[in-house]
Motif scaffolding. Structure first.
Motif, PDB file in Angstrom:
ATOM      1  N   ASN A 224      27.910  37.083  79.347  1.00 58.70           N
ATOM      2  CA  ASN A 224      27.123  37.522  78.021  1.00 58.70           C
ATOM      3  C   ASN A 224      28.197  38.223  77.115  1.00 58.70           C
ATOM      4  OD1 ASN A 224      23.989  37.326  78.717  1.00 58.70           O
ATOM      5  ND2 ASN A 224      25.116  38.570  80.457  1.00 58.70           N
TER       6      ASN A 224
ATOM      7  N   PRO B  58      29.186  40.111  95.695  1.00 62.00           N
ATOM      8  CA  PRO B  58      29.516  39.306  94.671  1.00 62.00           C
ATOM      9  C   PRO B  58      30.664  39.996  93.826  1.00 62.00           C
ATOM     10  CG  PRO B  58      27.478  38.972  94.576  1.00 62.00           C
ATOM     11  CD  PRO B  58      27.563  39.792  95.595  1.00 62.00           C
TER      12      PRO B  58
ATOM     13  N   PHE C 138      11.987  48.777  83.559  1.00 63.33           N
ATOM     14  CA  PHE C 138      11.558  47.348  83.460  1.00 63.33           C
ATOM     15  C   PHE C 138      11.932  46.550  84.504  1.00 63.33           C
ATOM     16  CE2 PHE C 138      13.409  49.781  79.621  1.00 63.33           C
ATOM     17  CZ  PHE C 138      12.601  49.603  78.607  1.00 63.33           C
TER      18      PHE C 138
ATOM     19  N   ARG D  82      15.938  49.655  86.101  1.00 65.36           N
ATOM     20  CA  ARG D  82      14.771  48.684  86.791  1.00 65.36           C
ATOM     21  C   ARG D  82      13.393  49.549  87.323  1.00 65.36           C
ATOM     22  NH1 ARG D  82      16.575  46.806  92.725  1.00 65.36           N
ATOM     23  NH2 ARG D  82      14.431  45.977  92.774  1.00 65.36           N
TER      24      ARG D  82
END
Lengths: 173, 121
Positions: free
Chosen positions: B67, B118, B49, B46
């Motif tokens: 994915n 999470p 990008f 990060r």
């Protein structure tokens, strides 16, 4: 002598949390995720080397990412392909279904500097203020805002960064 | 309301792993194939990008394990291979740079130094 009975409040919780989120930037070989035997353990960049150069925060990556971007400390690319459209929106939404806590301000501007609309709309949030049902327990379990906050964006322990608008009749927090 | 505080306090308990916040371990296939699990550092990427590059342009779903990243796909220029192709970033030949995790780790995201998130549910 009688000790005052501690009362659960945002202030108390924040104070407690502030003491627990101190651990910072372990060397990769000690982080219990990288294999200390890996041949690249000294080639990969240590988080502390890069992150200590950025505006500090007290939890998560210990970086205030919003300021790192705004202040030009980092210049992350917005696109890889030439023809991708960059979409931005500057609109705040205040969420008032917060019980005893302060209202939540959701800033589109900060979010769309990092994210595209499709990262949230419409599978996480409806395009209509007040239409999405949310509550703190769900968020703490990884739903709604908790998809990112608690995983990659600043963690949920920083209550006041979201609950930033004193509710009607409340005198600050 | 009471339950909210309960969960909030659960966040205070020290989490097991101490790796950098947002690090993703990918280990659907690696262990079984005799390779170290893959560690993907969010913090490192990060800085270079924005999220939208991977999670919008390149189409990575924002859910760890969602994915189906495979080595064949990467070499063909998909997933990590959309950048790790010797053009945007170094190529797939540098096996150890990605396969650097402790054997036996499960696919997960590191949620916070001590904060849960999470990754712990």
């Amino acid at each position: 002598m009688k000790l005052p009975k501690p009362r659960l409040s945002l202030a108390l919780l924040s104070a407690l949390l502030a003491g627990t989120v101190g651990a910072q930037w372990l060397p990769l070989g000690k982080d219990q995720v990288h294999d200390p035997q890996s041949p690249v353990i000294d080639i990969l960049q240590a988080p502390g080397e890069a992150l200590s150069q950025l505006p500090p925060d007290d939890a998560g990556n210990h970086v205030r990412w919003v300021d790192a971007l705004r202040g030009g400390y980092i210049q992350p690319r917005s696109t890889i392909f030439d023809n991708t459209q960059v979409r931005l929106l500057d609109q705040d939404i205040v969420m008032r279904n917060t019980g005893s806590a302060a209202y939540v301000r959701f800033p589109h501007r900060v979010h769309t500097e990092w994210l595209d609309c499709s990262n949230c709309h419409d599978y996480l949030f409806q395009r209509k203020a007040g239409a999405t049902r949310m509550n703190m327990l769900g968020i703490l379990s990884g739903e709604a805002c908790g998809r990112c906050h608690g995983a990659v964006a600043f963690p949920l322990t920083d209550c006041k960064r979201c609950h930033s608008v004193p509710a009607d009749g409340q005198v600050g927090q | 309301m009471k339950r909210v505080w309960g969960v909030a306090f659960a966040l205070l308990l020290p989490a097991g792993a101490a790796a950098e916040y947002g690090d993703v371990v990918l280990n659907r296939y690696s262990d079984d194939a005799g390779m170290r699990p893959v560690v993907f550092p969010h913090w490192f990427h990060r800085m270079r990008f924005r999220c939208k590059v991977c999670h919008h342009e390149l189409g990575f779903e924002m859910r760890v394990g969602a994915n189906d990243v495979t080595m064949e796909g990467i070499i063909q220029g998909r997933y990590c291979g959309m950048c790790h192709n010797g053009d945007v970033a170094w190529s797939a030949e540098n096996c150890d740079l990605c396969h650097s995790g402790l054997p036996g780790l499960k696919t997960h995201i590191v949620g916070g130094h001590r904060t849960g998130g999470p990754g712990r549910w």
